[in-house]
Design an enzyme around this catalytic site. Structure first.
Site, PDB file in Angstrom:
ATOM      1  N   ARG A 266       0.828  -1.212   0.000  1.00  0.00           N
ATOM      2  CA  ARG A 266       0.000   0.000   0.000  1.00  0.00           C
ATOM      3  C   ARG A 266       0.860   1.259   0.000  1.00  0.00           C
ATOM      4  NH1 ARG A 266      -3.127   2.662   4.581  1.00  0.00           N
ATOM      5  NH2 ARG A 266      -4.930   3.663   3.606  1.00  0.00           N
TER       6      ARG A 266
ATOM      7  N   VAL B 156       0.744   9.999  -6.012  1.00  0.00           N
ATOM      8  CA  VAL B 156       0.914  11.412  -5.657  1.00  0.00           C
ATOM      9  C   VAL B 156       2.194  11.942  -6.308  1.00  0.00           C
ATOM     10  CG1 VAL B 156       1.072  13.065  -3.767  1.00  0.00           C
ATOM     11  CG2 VAL B 156      -0.251  10.970  -3.467  1.00  0.00           C
TER      12      VAL B 156
ATOM     13  N   HIS C 131       0.328   4.307  -2.633  1.00  0.00           N
ATOM     14  CA  HIS C 131       0.025   5.670  -2.198  1.00  0.00           C
ATOM     15  C   HIS C 131       1.153   6.637  -2.527  1.00  0.00           C
ATOM     16  CE1 HIS C 131      -3.588   5.026   0.711  1.00  0.00           C
ATOM     17  NE2 HIS C 131      -3.606   4.146  -0.280  1.00  0.00           N
TER      18      HIS C 131
ATOM     19  N   HIS D 221      -5.915  -5.935  -2.809  1.00  0.00           N
ATOM     20  CA  HIS D 221      -6.745  -6.106  -1.614  1.00  0.00           C
ATOM     21  C   HIS D 221      -6.980  -7.577  -1.279  1.00  0.00           C
ATOM     22  CE1 HIS D 221      -8.582  -1.773  -1.660  1.00  0.00           C
ATOM     23  NE2 HIS D 221      -7.296  -1.803  -1.343  1.00  0.00           N
TER      24      HIS D 221
ATOM     25  N   ASN E 186      -4.114   8.628   4.343  1.00  0.00           N
ATOM     26  CA  ASN E 186      -2.934   8.085   5.017  1.00  0.00           C
ATOM     27  C   ASN E 186      -2.948   8.234   6.534  1.00  0.00           C
ATOM     28  OD1 ASN E 186      -1.816   7.478   2.484  1.00  0.00           O
ATOM     29  ND2 ASN E 186      -0.793   9.464   2.343  1.00  0.00           N
TER      30      ASN E 186
END
Length: 319
Positions: free
Chosen positions: A62, A70, A66, A194, A94
């Site tokens: 993850r 960005v 993430h 997931h 986050n």
């Protein structure tokens, strides 16, 4: 004779370092000459961390996701807040949920020790740690293109805007991934991440109490640990086997047992239904596509050549 050999070795190392600095493309062999011990060192630390806590594998995966969503895969997510750094760690997706920073710190320390200097970027460490985590939990392997450099900035605002929240419907998910250069196949394959890990009650409360496309028994089971109010950080597994890379995430979607609204959106009468069905019964196909999409995601806007820096401390910009 010995001094001549040392001189030749020194020249080769200097040439390799110069080539690294000038390289503007990623390559799996980026560190082969300057520090062949780097990747084995990352693997050792990741395997140790996952052995101690299976959930950490999902957390490291993850972290990479993430980071990349960005402003590209540049380790901006690792930067702590300062007067000039608007840390992404406190962004809504986050805050109090993103994990694994201590493991990344340990990897960085071990790799720098093996290499004798700080030549492996934090961004590359995050990318390789994600791959090694998947492998440690029974998933596929892939060659990680390397040569990313680390950002000198972070953006909490961009993190809030660009990391897909768990309440998105399919059209919004498709648009969110398209913005990153990822297509519908990437969306479904990467959502399959997931198959590992857990989610906090606050991310699925609305689904289990208000969504209609949900198995009633499944919803009741989840309500037991996720009340209408309170218990925001209570955890539930994203699929029945949260520490094993398998197809149960997808078979859950087919059975209307997706934990997040954005998970179930992938199988709700839309254009991704067929791919979800295919993955639910074909681990080989899912694994292959997942690996390919991870490489594609890892190539989002990397800093290369003379861009950015190689951080000495992954949490801070070099002074």
């Amino acid at each position: 004779m010995a001094s001549n050999s040392f001189f030749v070795l020194h020249v080769l190392v200097m040439f390799s370092l110069a080539s690294m600095a000038l390289s503007d493309s990623l390559s799996p062999s980026f560190y082969n000459h300057v520090c062949p011990q780097a990747l084995p060192a990352i693997k050792r630390v990741v395997e140790d961390a996952v052995r101690k806590e299976r959930r950490m594998g999902a957390s490291l995966l993850r972290l990479h996701f993430h980071d990349c969503f960005v402003n590209g895969c540049d380790a901006s997510i690792l930067l702590d807040k300062t007067a000039t750094i608007d840390s992404e760690k406190t962004a809504i997706p986050n805050n109090n949920s993103i994990r694994g920073f201590d493991v990344i710190d340990k990897i960085k320390s071990e790799v720098d020790k093996c290499c004798g200097r700080s030549i492996v970027s934090c961004a590359d460490i995050v990318a390789v740690a994600a791959r090694d985590s998947v492998v440690a939990l029974g998933g596929p392997t892939w060659e990680v293109p390397l040569g990313r450099r680390d950002s000198t900035t972070a953006s909490r605002t961009t993190a809030n805007n660009d990391i897909p929240p768990p309440f998105l419907d399919l059209p919004a998910l498709i648009n969110n991934f398209k913005k990153q250069g990822l297509d519908e196949k990437d969306l479904v394959a990467l959502s399959g991440g997931h198959t590992l890990g857990f989610a906090q009650c606050s991310t699925f409360r609305n689904r289990i109490y208000n969504d209609t496309n949900i198995d009633s028994t499944f919803a009741s089971q989840r309500k037991a640990n996720c009340p209408r109010s309170g218990g925001n950080t209570n955890l539930a597994p994203l699929d029945p086997t949260p520490a094993l890379f398998d197809t149960k995430y997808f078979s859950n979607l087919v059975s209307k047992k997706g934990l997040l609204h954005s998970d179930q959106a992938l199988f709700n009468g839309g254009q991704t239904d067929n791919l979800v069905k295919k993955y639910s019964t074909n681990l080989g196909s899912f694994s292959k596509d997942f690996a390919e999409s991870m490489i594609k995601m890892g190539n989002i806007k990397p800093l290369t050549g003379n861009q950015g820096q190689i951080r000495v401390n992954c949490r801070k910009v070099n002074v």
